[in-house]
Write an enzyme that holds these catalytic residues in place. Structure first.
Site, short mmCIF file in Angstrom:
data_model
loop_
_atom_site.label_atom_id
_atom_site.label_comp_id
_atom_site.label_asym_id
_atom_site.label_seq_id
_atom_site.Cartn_x
_atom_site.Cartn_y
_atom_site.Cartn_z
N GLU A 1 -5.93 7.57 -2.55
CA GLU A 1 -5.68 6.24 -2.01
C GLU A 1 -5.86 5.13 -3.06
O GLU A 1 -5.44 3.98 -2.83
CB GLU A 1 -6.60 5.96 -0.81
CG GLU A 1 -6.36 6.84 0.41
CD GLU A 1 -5.00 6.61 1.05
OE1 GLU A 1 -4.41 5.54 0.87
OE2 GLU A 1 -4.52 7.53 1.73
N TYR B 1 -11.56 7.01 1.71
CA TYR B 1 -11.03 5.64 1.71
C TYR B 1 -11.95 4.69 0.97
O TYR B 1 -11.51 3.85 0.19
CB TYR B 1 -10.80 5.15 3.15
CG TYR B 1 -9.45 5.55 3.67
CD1 TYR B 1 -8.31 4.81 3.37
CD2 TYR B 1 -9.29 6.69 4.43
CE1 TYR B 1 -7.06 5.18 3.82
CE2 TYR B 1 -8.04 7.08 4.89
CZ TYR B 1 -6.93 6.31 4.59
OH TYR B 1 -5.70 6.70 5.03
N HIS C 1 3.72 6.41 -6.96
CA HIS C 1 2.96 7.55 -7.48
C HIS C 1 3.79 8.83 -7.37
O HIS C 1 3.86 9.64 -8.31
CB HIS C 1 1.65 7.66 -6.69
CG HIS C 1 0.56 8.40 -7.40
ND1 HIS C 1 -0.68 8.58 -6.85
CD2 HIS C 1 0.51 9.00 -8.61
CE1 HIS C 1 -1.45 9.26 -7.70
NE2 HIS C 1 -0.73 9.53 -8.77
N HIS D 1 1.94 4.58 -2.85
CA HIS D 1 2.09 6.04 -2.73
C HIS D 1 3.46 6.47 -3.23
O HIS D 1 3.61 7.49 -3.91
CB HIS D 1 1.92 6.48 -1.27
CG HIS D 1 0.52 6.38 -0.75
ND1 HIS D 1 -0.57 6.95 -1.37
CD2 HIS D 1 0.02 5.76 0.36
CE1 HIS D 1 -1.67 6.70 -0.68
NE2 HIS D 1 -1.35 5.97 0.37
N HIS E 1 0.84 -1.20 0.00
CA HIS E 1 0.00 0.00 0.00
C HIS E 1 0.88 1.26 0.00
O HIS E 1 0.73 2.15 -0.84
CB HIS E 1 -0.93 -0.01 1.21
CG HIS E 1 -1.79 1.21 1.31
ND1 HIS E 1 -3.12 1.22 0.95
CD2 HIS E 1 -1.51 2.48 1.70
CE1 HIS E 1 -3.60 2.44 1.10
NE2 HIS E 1 -2.64 3.23 1.57
N GLU E 2 1.79 1.31 0.95
CA GLU E 2 2.64 2.51 1.05
C GLU E 2 3.57 2.63 -0.16
O GLU E 2 3.87 3.73 -0.61
CB GLU E 2 3.45 2.49 2.36
CG GLU E 2 2.60 2.38 3.63
CD GLU E 2 1.56 3.47 3.79
OE1 GLU E 2 1.61 4.47 3.06
OE2 GLU E 2 0.66 3.30 4.64
#
Ligand SMILES: [Zn+2]
Length: 234
Positions: free
Chosen positions: A62, A170, A39, A36, A32-33
């Site tokens: 998200e 979210y 991106h 980011h 998940h992180e």
């Protein structure tokens, strides 16, 4: 989000994980992180900092990370790095059982998230005098479980500060993430062509266009609620 601050064309993730073998939960968080971070990195080469990297709408930001979580639930992906102490890759049938376990209770999850989102919205919209009374009202309306007397969960609801009234992002991002993922073949998550198109049309563009337009450029159509609904029902 776990990566904040300046727009970077290079980056690092700083996370707290257990020593030794990682739990799968942590692997999902790492993916998940990392979403980011990717991106940030891919979208960080534009002309204007204001529109670089993750400077997209908050109810989209998200989505790329939530979509990348799908890769942490794929047996082929996991076997490239996830081994036990003896170096044995995680068995595919174990991953399948983990997926089935994760699928359990999605309705509970969605309703609980709706409760949190409504709390985040109405606390800021109404600024109620009695936060506990408002919590009770919203919990009765949205949450799958009833209020427990003398509890005040909003006191430790950190996102009330960080996301203020927009906690709904979210779940809304998840709607978009599920639709983005529908373009990939779940039987082969290493397909380069669709991944490249996603990189070029969504991630690398950062916030230079409205997120809805980036998603439409990638999918070839506007995003819809359908993939999320199918996931919730499956
Ligand atoms: Zn995030």
């Amino acid at each position: 989000m776990g990566v904040g601050g300046r727009q970077l064309s290079e980056g690092v993730l700083v996370c707290n994980f257990s020593r030794g073998l990682m739990e799968h939960d942590h692997v999902v968080t790492l993916f998940h992180e990392f979403g980011h971070l990717v991106h940030h990195v891919l979208g960080g080469r534009g002309r204007w900092t204001r529109f670089a990297g993750v400077s997209t709408e908050w109810d989209f930001v998200e989505a790329p990370s939530q979509m990348l979580e799908e890769w942490a639930w794929d047996a082929e992906v996991l076997r490239t790095f996830a081994t036990d102490e003896s170096g044995e890759p995680i068995p595919a049938d174990l991953v399948e059982r983990m997926r089935r376990g994760d699928d359990f209770g999605k309705g509970y999850l969605a309703r609980q998230q709706m409760f949190y989102a409504s709390m985040s919205y109405w606390f800021h919209q109404e600024r109620p005098e009695d936060l506990t009374a408002k919590t009770r009202e919203l919990q009765a309306r949205y949450a799958p479980f009833p209020y427990i007397e003398d509890t005040h969960m909003f006191a430790s609801f950190g996102h009330l500060g960080g996301y203020s009234s927009a906690y709904y992002t979210y779940m809304w991002s998840l709607v978009i993430a599920k639709d983005l993922f529908s373009a990939f073949d779940p039987a082969d998550l290493f397909q380069a062509d669709v991944a490249r198109r996603y990189r070029d049309r969504v991630l690398a563009r950062g916030g230079t266009k409205d997120a809805a337009d980036l998603v439409a450029d990638f999918l070839g159509r506007p995003y819809t609620f359908d993939a999320y609904a199918a996931w919730l029902e499956s």
